[in-house]
Scaffold this active site. Structure first.
Site, PDB file in Angstrom:
ATOM      1  N   ASN A   1     -18.728  86.106 -61.143  1.00 57.63           N
ATOM      2  CA  ASN A   1     -18.389  87.527 -61.012  1.00 57.63           C
ATOM      3  C   ASN A   1     -18.272  88.144 -62.409  1.00 57.63           C
ATOM      4  OD1 ASN A   1     -16.730  89.903 -60.922  1.00 57.63           O
ATOM      5  ND2 ASN A   1     -16.224  89.407 -58.812  1.00 57.63           N
TER       6      ASN A   1
ATOM      7  N   HIS B   1     -15.406  91.779 -65.035  1.00 61.13           N
ATOM      8  CA  HIS B   1     -14.485  92.027 -66.143  1.00 61.13           C
ATOM      9  C   HIS B   1     -15.169  92.096 -67.502  1.00 61.13           C
ATOM     10  CE1 HIS B   1     -11.308  92.464 -63.414  1.00 61.13           C
ATOM     11  NE2 HIS B   1     -11.569  91.302 -62.851  1.00 61.13           N
TER      12      HIS B   1
ATOM     13  N   HIS C   1     -18.280  93.710 -57.920  1.00 59.17           N
ATOM     14  CA  HIS C   1     -17.535  94.546 -56.980  1.00 59.17           C
ATOM     15  C   HIS C   1     -17.533  95.977 -57.512  1.00 59.17           C
ATOM     16  CE1 HIS C   1     -13.386  95.206 -54.798  1.00 59.17           C
ATOM     17  NE2 HIS C   1     -14.301  96.064 -54.408  1.00 59.17           N
TER      18      HIS C   1
ATOM     19  N   ARG D   1     -16.087  99.213 -57.197  1.00 54.47           N
ATOM     20  CA  ARG D   1     -14.899  99.773 -56.537  1.00 54.47           C
ATOM     21  C   ARG D   1     -15.010 101.282 -56.452  1.00 54.47           C
ATOM     22  NH1 ARG D   1     -10.307  95.814 -56.715  1.00 54.47           N
ATOM     23  NH2 ARG D   1      -9.114  97.491 -55.825  1.00 54.47           N
TER      24      ARG D   1
ATOM     25  N   ARG E   1     -13.725 101.198 -61.720  1.00 53.88           N
ATOM     26  CA  ARG E   1     -12.947 100.748 -62.883  1.00 53.88           C
ATOM     27  C   ARG E   1     -13.679  99.682 -63.691  1.00 53.88           C
ATOM     28  NH1 ARG E   1      -8.091  97.531 -59.855  1.00 53.88           N
ATOM     29  NH2 ARG E   1      -8.009  99.465 -58.684  1.00 53.88           N
TER      30      ARG E   1
ATOM     31  N   GLU F   1     -19.679  92.824 -53.642  1.00 52.49           N
ATOM     32  CA  GLU F   1     -18.426  92.970 -52.911  1.00 52.49           C
ATOM     33  C   GLU F   1     -18.204  94.467 -52.708  1.00 52.49           C
ATOM     34  OE1 GLU F   1     -15.529  91.160 -55.401  1.00 52.49           O
ATOM     35  OE2 GLU F   1     -16.342  89.157 -55.138  1.00 52.49           O
TER      36      GLU F   1
ATOM     37  N   THR G   1      -8.138  92.413 -55.694  1.00 51.41           N
ATOM     38  CA  THR G   1      -8.124  92.333 -54.235  1.00 51.41           C
ATOM     39  C   THR G   1      -6.993  91.395 -53.818  1.00 51.41           C
ATOM     40  OG1 THR G   1     -10.506  92.535 -54.429  1.00 51.41           O
ATOM     41  CG2 THR G   1      -9.645  92.067 -52.246  1.00 51.41           C
TER      42      THR G   1
ATOM     43  N   GLU H   1     -15.687  84.414 -46.694  1.00 55.81           N
ATOM     44  CA  GLU H   1     -15.180  83.908 -47.974  1.00 55.81           C
ATOM     45  C   GLU H   1     -13.669  83.812 -47.836  1.00 55.81           C
ATOM     46  OE1 GLU H   1     -16.909  85.377 -51.571  1.00 55.81           O
ATOM     47  OE2 GLU H   1     -15.035  85.103 -52.688  1.00 55.81           O
TER      48      GLU H   1
ATOM     49  N   HIS I   1     -11.197  83.662 -55.531  1.00 55.01           N
ATOM     50  CA  HIS I   1     -10.109  84.497 -56.050  1.00 55.01           C
ATOM     51  C   HIS I   1      -9.070  83.658 -56.789  1.00 55.01           C
ATOM     52  CE1 HIS I   1      -7.408  87.807 -56.714  1.00 55.01           C
ATOM     53  NE2 HIS I   1      -8.398  88.595 -56.346  1.00 55.01           N
TER      54      HIS I   1
HETATM   55  N1  PXP Z   1     -14.192  86.814 -54.269  1.00 55.86           N
HETATM   56  C1  PXP Z   1     -13.831  88.066 -53.925  1.00 55.86           C
HETATM   57  C2  PXP Z   1     -14.174  88.542 -52.553  1.00 55.86           C
HETATM   58  C3  PXP Z   1     -13.190  88.920 -54.842  1.00 55.86           C
HETATM   59  O1  PXP Z   1     -12.838  90.160 -54.470  1.00 55.86           O
HETATM   60  C4  PXP Z   1     -12.959  88.454 -56.142  1.00 55.86           C
HETATM   61  C5  PXP Z   1     -12.345  89.371 -57.154  1.00 55.86           C
HETATM   62  O2  PXP Z   1     -13.218  90.414 -57.411  1.00 55.86           O
HETATM   63  C6  PXP Z   1     -13.359  87.154 -56.469  1.00 55.86           C
HETATM   64  C7  PXP Z   1     -13.956  86.347 -55.515  1.00 55.86           C
HETATM   65  C8  PXP Z   1     -13.186  86.591 -57.831  1.00 55.86           C
HETATM   66  O3  PXP Z   1     -11.833  86.507 -58.156  1.00 55.86           O
HETATM   67  P1  PXP Z   1     -11.425  86.157 -59.652  1.00 55.86           P
HETATM   68  O4  PXP Z   1     -11.925  87.269 -60.513  1.00 55.86           O
HETATM   69  O5  PXP Z   1      -9.937  86.074 -59.593  1.00 55.86           O
HETATM   70  O6  PXP Z   1     -12.075  84.844 -59.979  1.00 55.86           O
END
Ligand code: PXP
Length: 249
Positions: A11, A14, A47, A49, A53, A74, A105, A155, A198
């Site tokens: 992901n 960030h 994601h 949003r 952001r 996402e 989330t 998931e 997550h």
């Molecule tokens: N899976 C989903 C559905 C999420 O919303 C997120 C956060 O955007 C993640 C995985 C990844 O989480 P993390 O950034 O804490 O690894």
């Protein structure tokens, strides 16, 4: 049965969070996606949003033409996000809950309570040939409703387990892990593909990756944070190695 080692979806949200702090173009999340691909990532997750952001629709569009890995978008169940998904046509969409005031989330999508709201999104995305996933808490009722909704993938939210690992609460971590294991087994028995994500770190990934029904992990914040110290390439490679070690042990 899923492949021997779970796929790793990186992901890149960030990277965009840091970019947006200065309003410019650096660091570029698309470049991060390319680096993750070179390091062995199996997919790229992002994601978009409501408040934009981190990543935005331009990033999604550039990703689609710049990386060959499957893209997992996402998204919240809103008409705006559905229109974006249908236009961009990523390989997969993961439906997530979204509240403006949350930092991330915080819980899974409550598909038991929100069944009627979620159902048309599953249908529209499936009809468009997009693989739909529901981001749910590891709970038997959520699995049963996901199945009733016709979701091919769920998931499982690993946030509670990972928070317990981070705080050193071993008993709690084991309880949360049992819930993940049970939900994964129940979902797989219904023919649902199981993903998880997550809050996963090097310290928490092993026991989740060891759950044989889990076919994919989506990991973001920790990898991007770790990249500050070791580089993204090393962070992704180490995460994949830990996943492989846990699965083959
Ligand atoms: N899976 C989903 C559905 C999420 O919303 C997120 C956060 O955007 C993640 C995985 C990844 O989480 P993390 O950034 O804490 O690894």
């Amino acid at each position: 049965m899923p492949a021997a080692i779970p796929r790793l979806g990186v992901n890149i949200d960030h990277v965009a969070t840091i970019r947006n702090a200065r309003g410019g173009a650096h660091p570029d999340p698309v470049r991060a996606a390319q680096a993750a691909a070179e390091a062995g990532a199996d997919g790229i997750t992002l994601h978009v949003r409501e408040d934009r952001r981190h990543v935005r629709e331009e990033d999604l569009a550039r990703l689609s033409t710049s990386v060959t890995l499957p893209i997992n978008l996402e998204m919240a169940c809103t008409p705006e996000m559905l229109a974006m998904a249908l236009a961009a046509h990523p390989n997969a969409c993961c439906l997530v809950p979204e509240r403006r005031e949350e930092r991330t989330t915080e819980g899974g999508l409550d598909v038991a309570r929100g069944h009627n709201e979620v159902a048309p999104y599953v249908t529209r995305l499936r009809d468009a040939g997009i693989r739909v996933s529901l981001f749910i808490d590891p709970h038997p009722v959520q699995i049963a409703v996901a199945h009733a909704l016709g979701a091919p993938v769920v998931e499982l939210h690993t946030g509670a387990y990972c928070a317990a690992v981070t705080s050193g609460d071993i008993m709690r971590a084991e309880t949360e892990l049992d819930a993940i294991r049970a939900a994964a087994a129940a979902g797989a028995a219904l023919g649902i593909e199981i993903h998880a994500g997550h809050g996963i770190t090097f310290d928490s990934v092993g026991p989740v990756a060891a759950v044989r029904e889990i076919a994919e992990l989506n990991i973001g914040h920790f990898l991007i944070g770790e990249a500050i110290f070791t580089g993204l390439d090393a962070a992704v490679r180490r995460m994949r190695a830990l996943m492989a070690e846990a699965r083959t042990r």
